[in-house]
Design a protein around this motif. Structure first.
Motif, PDB file in Angstrom:
ATOM      1  N   GLU A 173     -29.994  95.811  26.438  1.00  0.00           N
ATOM      2  CA  GLU A 173     -30.391  95.807  25.028  1.00  0.00           C
ATOM      3  C   GLU A 173     -30.783  97.176  24.765  1.00  0.00           C
ATOM      4  OE1 GLU A 173     -33.622  93.118  23.880  1.00  0.00           O
ATOM      5  OE2 GLU A 173     -32.825  91.656  25.395  1.00  0.00           O
ATOM      6  N   GLN A 174     -30.309  97.741  23.441  1.00  0.00           N
ATOM      7  CA  GLN A 174     -30.600  99.081  23.189  1.00  0.00           C
ATOM      8  C   GLN A 174     -30.881  98.854  21.779  1.00  0.00           C
ATOM      9  OE1 GLN A 174     -27.838 102.018  24.396  1.00  0.00           O
ATOM     10  NE2 GLN A 174     -27.540 100.913  26.390  1.00  0.00           N
ATOM     11  N   ASN A 175     -31.862  99.953  21.238  1.00  0.00           N
ATOM     12  CA  ASN A 175     -31.999 100.344  19.720  1.00  0.00           C
ATOM     13  C   ASN A 175     -31.207 101.529  19.246  1.00  0.00           C
ATOM     14  OD1 ASN A 175     -33.761  98.009  19.324  1.00  0.00           O
ATOM     15  ND2 ASN A 175     -35.491  98.882  20.336  1.00  0.00           N
ATOM     16  N   THR A 176     -30.726 101.470  18.197  1.00  0.00           N
ATOM     17  CA  THR A 176     -29.749 102.598  17.675  1.00  0.00           C
ATOM     18  C   THR A 176     -30.352 102.756  16.189  1.00  0.00           C
ATOM     19  OG1 THR A 176     -28.038 101.308  16.995  1.00  0.00           O
ATOM     20  CG2 THR A 176     -27.947 102.001  19.171  1.00  0.00           C
ATOM     21  N   SER A 177     -29.907 103.752  15.551  1.00  0.00           N
ATOM     22  CA  SER A 177     -30.126 103.793  14.262  1.00  0.00           C
ATOM     23  C   SER A 177     -29.654 102.685  13.225  1.00  0.00           C
ATOM     24  CB  SER A 177     -29.438 105.314  13.966  1.00  0.00           C
ATOM     25  OG  SER A 177     -28.203 105.351  13.988  1.00  0.00           O
ATOM     26  N   ASP A 178     -28.539 102.117  13.785  1.00  0.00           N
ATOM     27  CA  ASP A 178     -27.819 101.151  12.961  1.00  0.00           C
ATOM     28  C   ASP A 178     -28.662  99.408  13.494  1.00  0.00           C
ATOM     29  OD1 ASP A 178     -25.962 102.822  11.761  1.00  0.00           O
ATOM     30  OD2 ASP A 178     -24.731 102.403  13.546  1.00  0.00           O
ATOM     31  N   GLY A 179     -29.570  99.568  14.324  1.00  0.00           N
ATOM     32  CA  GLY A 179     -30.384  98.262  14.607  1.00  0.00           C
ATOM     33  C   GLY A 179     -30.043  97.935  16.252  1.00  0.00           C
ATOM     34  N   ALA A 180     -30.618  97.076  16.516  1.00  0.00           N
ATOM     35  CA  ALA A 180     -30.420  96.478  18.023  1.00  0.00           C
ATOM     36  C   ALA A 180     -29.017  96.026  18.422  1.00  0.00           C
ATOM     37  CB  ALA A 180     -31.329  95.295  18.233  1.00  0.00           C
ATOM     38  N   PHE A 228     -28.481 113.291  32.185  1.00  0.00           N
ATOM     39  CA  PHE A 228     -28.499 112.006  32.194  1.00  0.00           C
ATOM     40  C   PHE A 228     -29.710 111.540  31.447  1.00  0.00           C
ATOM     41  CE2 PHE A 228     -30.408 113.406  36.254  1.00  0.00           C
ATOM     42  CZ  PHE A 228     -31.624 113.016  36.313  1.00  0.00           C
ATOM     43  N   GLN A 229     -29.912 110.485  30.988  1.00  0.00           N
ATOM     44  CA  GLN A 229     -31.177 109.876  30.318  1.00  0.00           C
ATOM     45  C   GLN A 229     -31.805 109.004  31.222  1.00  0.00           C
ATOM     46  OE1 GLN A 229     -32.134 111.365  27.608  1.00  0.00           O
ATOM     47  NE2 GLN A 229     -30.151 112.502  27.525  1.00  0.00           N
ATOM     48  N   THR A 230     -33.176 108.849  30.916  1.00  0.00           N
ATOM     49  CA  THR A 230     -33.999 107.803  31.647  1.00  0.00           C
ATOM     50  C   THR A 230     -34.747 106.846  30.707  1.00  0.00           C
ATOM     51  OG1 THR A 230     -35.775 109.318  31.716  1.00  0.00           O
ATOM     52  CG2 THR A 230     -34.509 109.379  33.614  1.00  0.00           C
ATOM     53  N   ALA A 231     -35.220 105.741  31.268  1.00  0.00           N
ATOM     54  CA  ALA A 231     -36.069 104.670  30.626  1.00  0.00           C
ATOM     55  C   ALA A 231     -36.693 104.162  31.598  1.00  0.00           C
ATOM     56  CB  ALA A 231     -35.273 103.739  29.724  1.00  0.00           C
ATOM     57  N   LEU A 232     -38.157 103.732  31.153  1.00  0.00           N
ATOM     58  CA  LEU A 232     -38.941 102.939  32.028  1.00  0.00           C
ATOM     59  C   LEU A 232     -39.135 101.498  31.281  1.00  0.00           C
ATOM     60  CD1 LEU A 232     -42.028 105.295  33.095  1.00  0.00           C
ATOM     61  CD2 LEU A 232     -40.336 103.945  34.499  1.00  0.00           C
ATOM     62  N   THR A 233     -39.256 100.710  31.980  1.00  0.00           N
ATOM     63  CA  THR A 233     -39.587  99.222  31.330  1.00  0.00           C
ATOM     64  C   THR A 233     -40.668  98.391  32.262  1.00  0.00           C
ATOM     65  OG1 THR A 233     -37.259  98.729  30.717  1.00  0.00           O
ATOM     66  CG2 THR A 233     -38.495  96.878  31.064  1.00  0.00           C
ATOM     67  N   SER A 234     -41.548  98.093  31.505  1.00  0.00           N
ATOM     68  CA  SER A 234     -42.903  97.478  31.857  1.00  0.00           C
ATOM     69  C   SER A 234     -42.487  95.712  32.445  1.00  0.00           C
ATOM     70  CB  SER A 234     -44.067  97.466  31.080  1.00  0.00           C
ATOM     71  OG  SER A 234     -43.805  96.648  29.793  1.00  0.00           O
ATOM     72  N   LEU A 235     -43.369  95.285  33.131  1.00  0.00           N
ATOM     73  CA  LEU A 235     -43.115  93.863  33.491  1.00  0.00           C
ATOM     74  C   LEU A 235     -43.124  93.002  32.422  1.00  0.00           C
ATOM     75  CD1 LEU A 235     -42.715  92.332  36.130  1.00  0.00           C
ATOM     76  CD2 LEU A 235     -45.096  91.824  36.307  1.00  0.00           C
ATOM     77  N   SER A 236     -44.068  93.304  31.405  1.00  0.00           N
ATOM     78  CA  SER A 236     -43.735  92.523  30.177  1.00  0.00           C
ATOM     79  C   SER A 236     -42.314  92.793  29.184  1.00  0.00           C
ATOM     80  CB  SER A 236     -45.108  92.874  29.140  1.00  0.00           C
ATOM     81  OG  SER A 236     -45.220  94.164  29.062  1.00  0.00           O
ATOM     82  N   VAL A 277     -20.446 107.936  25.567  1.00  0.00           N
ATOM     83  CA  VAL A 277     -20.209 106.807  24.265  1.00  0.00           C
ATOM     84  C   VAL A 277     -21.563 107.313  23.496  1.00  0.00           C
ATOM     85  CG1 VAL A 277     -18.368 105.400  25.352  1.00  0.00           C
ATOM     86  CG2 VAL A 277     -20.680 104.944  25.576  1.00  0.00           C
ATOM     87  N   GLU A 278     -21.779 108.173  22.913  1.00  0.00           N
ATOM     88  CA  GLU A 278     -22.940 108.287  21.864  1.00  0.00           C
ATOM     89  C   GLU A 278     -23.119 107.479  20.913  1.00  0.00           C
ATOM     90  OE1 GLU A 278     -24.867 112.710  22.221  1.00  0.00           O
ATOM     91  OE2 GLU A 278     -22.709 112.677  21.907  1.00  0.00           O
ATOM     92  N   PRO A 279     -23.875 106.961  20.571  1.00  0.00           N
ATOM     93  CA  PRO A 279     -25.225 106.991  20.561  1.00  0.00           C
ATOM     94  C   PRO A 279     -25.646 106.033  21.731  1.00  0.00           C
ATOM     95  CG  PRO A 279     -25.319 105.893  18.775  1.00  0.00           C
ATOM     96  CD  PRO A 279     -23.734 106.130  19.016  1.00  0.00           C
ATOM     97  N   TYR A 280     -24.989 105.257  22.437  1.00  0.00           N
ATOM     98  CA  TYR A 280     -25.372 104.317  23.263  1.00  0.00           C
ATOM     99  C   TYR A 280     -25.383 105.058  24.650  1.00  0.00           C
ATOM    100  CZ  TYR A 280     -23.319 101.597  19.424  1.00  0.00           C
ATOM    101  OH  TYR A 280     -22.673 101.073  18.178  1.00  0.00           O
ATOM    102  N   HIS A 281     -26.197 104.205  25.599  1.00  0.00           N
ATOM    103  CA  HIS A 281     -26.779 104.436  26.985  1.00  0.00           C
ATOM    104  C   HIS A 281     -25.933 103.873  27.710  1.00  0.00           C
ATOM    105  CE1 HIS A 281     -30.236 107.353  25.802  1.00  0.00           C
ATOM    106  NE2 HIS A 281     -29.328 107.292  24.821  1.00  0.00           N
TER     107      HIS A 281
END
Length: 573
Positions: A199-206, A374-382, A431-435
């Motif tokens: 799942e990703q959020n972009t300027s065009d929505g989720a 490269f880019q990074t993201a942290l996801t919590s248990l929730s 494949v900007e803007p996707y990760h």
């Protein structure tokens, strides 16, 4: 006159049979249809083999669109013309409809060559019906009455496709998430396998990014053909967009990814993925009608919870090389990436926390290489995801056998208290803007200690001692007390590691017993005035004499929301 009357009556009867209330158009939307992906060849002439690739029977506001695509193979040893046969489809109630040929259809077939011919017609009919046969007729219109001879009739009920809301029921077309599959109408040597949903959020929505792995199991170089992917929820179809725009060719045994962006808000709503192949028909006025035929249905993973996803990840050990996807072109195989630090910081003005991860990049090759972005993201248990902001850097090249350390900051609400975290490394360039996911592992925030030696990695900073001196001036000034603080540091940089000038800094604060800041100074580990081993002096004046002074040492980093700091050590004298 008699002949004309018969013709008129036939047309009237057919017209009457096609005038059905338009409400029936909606009935077909959720009906289930049996679909088979197998392809059978038949002899059309002595030299030409024929097989039916696609059959469409789709309700539209204009009527029922009937389409067919056939493949002709010239088994002979010379150029052969495409037979000018009339193509018809037959319904289960015995009616026949003539299909018009596409303007783009080939006229000739080279020896051992296969061509695809497209046919279509829209009939003014809105009820639900099924197709049973596709026939080729040799029609002689230059005699009266015209003569026609049926050449061959091919069964099509097993491959009929009713449009995007149709449901595949053939067990051979139903795939689990862990299954590999082929699309016989496209290639017998290309094998595909679902890999991930992200799942990703972009300027065009989720959006949800679906990743497919393609493998060439044959012995020849092969192009990955075009096929579509649709996501389905309980009552809606989401057409995915293929992110790779350039053609992809695979050598024998080679692998590559295909990525599709599905505009669905919540991945949990995704009930199935449909693989469809595109078809095109060109009318006499040169307008194109495009449609897609469903081939396979893929069931997503049974659960989509963050806890489930995190439980699939392996725990990470600091300073160990991260297993990066070997198929990525963003991070070269010669570049070793490891995470050296993950700590929690507080904003200088309050309002947020910042998790800061430091990564070490080591060039194992003998040549300079570009620093991977490269880019990074942290996801919590929730399930809360926090995208990392890369340190502003000026270094573009990695020197052979020398490590380069950079940090990423993650802005986190103060209420977030998850101890277990998932770290993702992604490709945000291809494949900007996707990760695109490159690696993921389970991790946690490092617990703070009084040990200062590793607090400013890759620098080992130790405060050996500090002294203070106070002078009182009788000059009658408003600040009669002059303080002189001497700080004795030992600063070491770990071997063969470099950092950028925008790296983290050390802040030293002096405070009194009431926690009032008397003075502060920021030291940089890089640049002309960088902090080095030896004595550093901080001088300031006050209007009072303080017998007790606290010294607090912080690590400071820049974030998009301002400075964030982490308390390293507190000393009193």
């Amino acid at each position: 006159m008699k002949i004309k009357w018969k013709h008129t009556m036939v047309m009237f009867i057919l017209s009457a049979s096609l005038v059905i209330p338009s409400a029936a158009f909606h009935v077909a939307a959720d009906e289930k249809y049996t679909y088979s992906s197998s392809v059978t060849s038949y002899s059309l002439t002595d030299e030409i083999k024929v097989e039916v690739k696609s059959v469409l029977n789709e309700s539209t506001p204009e009527g029922t669109r009937i389409g067919a695509v056939v493949r002709l193979f010239n088994n002979g040893d010379r150029l052969t013309g495409v037979p000018e046969y009339e193509v018809r489809v037959k319904t289960q109630d015995g009616l026949e409809y003539i299909l018009r040929p596409s303007l783009a259809n080939a006229k000739n077939i080279q020896p051992k060559e296969t061509v695809e011919l497209s046919y279509m017609n829209v009939v003014e009919r809105y009820d639900v019906f099924a197709l049973t046969e596709l026939s080729f007729y040799d029609v002689d219109e230059f005699v009266y009455p015209k003569q026609e001879k049926r050449i061959i009739s091919l069964p099509v009920s097993a491959i009929e496709w009713k449009g995007e809301k149709a449901v595949l029921t053939d067990p051979a077309a139903l795939k689990k998430w862990e299954d590999s599959f082929k699309i016989p109408v496209l290639s017998d040597t290309l094998e595909f396998k679902p890999v991930s949903l992200n799942e990703q959020n972009t300027s065009d929505g989720a959006v949800t990014i679906a990743t497919m792995l393609a493998v060439n199991t044959g012995d020849k170089k092969t192009a990955i053909p075009d096929f579509r992917l649709n996501g389905k929820s309980e009552n809606k179809v989401y057409e995915a967009k293929r992110l790779e725009k350039d053609p992809i060719f695979l050598e024998p045994g080679e692998k590559n990814y295909l990525h599709y962006a599905i505009p669905i808000r919540n991945r949990a709503d995704l009930k199935s993925l449909y693989v469809l192949t595109p078809e095109d028909f060109v009318a006499e006025d040169k307008t194109h009608t495009t449609y897609a035929i469903g081939r396979l249905s893929i069931t997503p993973p049974a659960t989509n919870s963050a806890r489930y996803d995190m439980n699939q990840l392996l725990p990470y050990e600091l300073n160990k090389p991260i297993k990066i996807d070997p198929l990525t072109k963003l991070i070269r195989p010669d570049i070793e990436v490891s995470m050296t630090d993950l700590r929690m910081y507080e904003s200088a003005g309050g309002g947020f926390k910042a998790a800061v991860a430091k990564f070490k990049l080591l060039n194992r090759s003998e040549n300079p290489l570009q620093v991977p972005q490269f880019q990074t993201a942290l996801t919590s248990l929730s399930g809360n995801k926090y995208v990392g902001t890369r340190q502003s850097t000026q270094v573009d090249t990695l020197i052979p056998n020398i490590s380069y350390v950079i940090y990423y900051s993650f802005i986190i609400p103060n209420a977030e208290a998850s101890e277990q975290l998932a770290m993702e490394i992604t490709d945000g360039k291809s494949v900007e803007p996707y990760h695109l996911p490159l690696a993921a592992f389970k991790t946690k925030i490092i617990e703070e200690t009084d040990d200062m030696s590793s607090a400013f990695y890759p620098f080992q900073a130790t405060l050996n001692d500090w002294t203070r001196g106070v002078n009182y001036s009788m000059g009658g000034g408003s600040l009669p007390y002059a303080y002189k603080m001497n700080l004795d540091f030992t600063i070491k940089l770990q071997d063969e590691i470099v950092v950028d000038q925008s790296f983290s800094k050390m802040r030293v604060e002096f405070a009194d017993e009431k926690n009032r800041i008397m003075a502060s100074k920021v030291f940089s580990f890089t640049g002309e005035n960088k902090l080095v081993s030896g004595t550093q002096t901080v001088e300031f004046s006050l209007d009072r004499l303080e017998t007790t002074v606290y010294i607090r040492i912080y690590e400071m980093i820049d974030t998009p929301f301002g400075e964030a700091r982490r308390l390293i050590q507190t000393l009193k004298r």
